[in-house]
Design a protein around this motif. Sequence first.
Motif, short mmCIF file in Angstrom:
data_model
loop_
_atom_site.label_atom_id
_atom_site.label_comp_id
_atom_site.label_asym_id
_atom_site.label_seq_id
_atom_site.Cartn_x
_atom_site.Cartn_y
_atom_site.Cartn_z
N UNK A 76 75.16 -43.66 -35.64
CA UNK A 76 74.93 -44.80 -34.76
C UNK A 76 75.39 -46.07 -35.44
N UNK A 77 76.16 -46.89 -34.74
CA UNK A 77 76.66 -48.13 -35.31
C UNK A 77 76.40 -49.26 -34.32
N UNK A 102 75.43 -53.77 -28.88
CA UNK A 102 75.99 -52.46 -28.55
C UNK A 102 75.65 -51.49 -29.66
N UNK A 103 75.55 -50.23 -29.29
CA UNK A 103 75.30 -49.17 -30.26
C UNK A 103 76.21 -48.00 -29.89
N UNK A 104 77.19 -47.75 -30.73
CA UNK A 104 78.13 -46.66 -30.49
C UNK A 104 77.66 -45.40 -31.21
N UNK A 122 69.27 -49.47 -33.29
CA UNK A 122 69.24 -48.47 -32.24
C UNK A 122 68.87 -47.12 -32.87
N UNK A 123 68.33 -46.26 -32.04
CA UNK A 123 67.85 -44.97 -32.51
C UNK A 123 68.04 -43.92 -31.43
N UNK A 124 68.23 -42.68 -31.85
CA UNK A 124 68.44 -41.56 -30.95
C UNK A 124 67.27 -40.59 -31.02
N UNK A 125 66.82 -40.17 -29.87
CA UNK A 125 65.71 -39.21 -29.75
C UNK A 125 66.27 -37.93 -29.16
N UNK A 126 66.45 -36.92 -29.99
CA UNK A 126 67.05 -35.67 -29.52
C UNK A 126 66.06 -34.74 -28.86
N UNK A 127 64.77 -35.02 -29.01
CA UNK A 127 63.77 -34.06 -28.57
C UNK A 127 63.00 -34.42 -27.33
N UNK A 156 67.49 -40.25 -35.40
CA UNK A 156 68.61 -40.89 -36.07
C UNK A 156 68.57 -42.40 -35.82
N UNK A 157 69.04 -43.13 -36.83
CA UNK A 157 68.98 -44.60 -36.79
C UNK A 157 70.31 -45.19 -37.21
N UNK A 158 70.60 -46.35 -36.62
CA UNK A 158 71.73 -47.13 -37.08
C UNK A 158 71.34 -48.00 -38.26
N UNK A 159 72.30 -48.77 -38.75
CA UNK A 159 72.07 -49.59 -39.94
C UNK A 159 71.47 -50.94 -39.60
N UNK A 160 71.50 -51.31 -38.34
CA UNK A 160 70.90 -52.56 -37.90
C UNK A 160 71.90 -53.69 -37.78
N UNK A 161 71.58 -54.65 -36.91
CA UNK A 161 72.39 -55.85 -36.74
C UNK A 161 71.45 -57.05 -36.64
#
Length: 123
Positions: free
Chosen positions: A3-4, A20-22, A95-100, A112-117
Amino acid sequence: VQLVESGGGLVQAGGSLRLSCAASGRAFNNYSMGWFRRAPGKEREFVAAISWNGGNTYYADSVKGRFTISRDNAKNTVYLQMNSLKPEDTAVYYCAADLGGCCSTSALGYDYWGQGTQVTVSS
């Protein structure tokens, strides 16, 4: 999943920014996404979340009516439109992703997490 985030910056109070979060690495339309933020000296807090197809969205009370989360599965990107910004919105946004599942308001629900902005709102 990678995630970026992008789109942070310095803005005056009352202004707007769009984050934005790609995402890459897994089928983006298989998981829900969230935005969190951490202000200096404070704990990370939930901002908004969106289901895998965009059909359900959730917001923290502090941003409801000012922020809008959306996603474009064709572009593997989730957005956070921030309007009427206040100095208290100053924070690093993640931003973060929830797979479950969908759309936890707890950081523990995300895989999963991005590095932040950085977002800075001046008064």
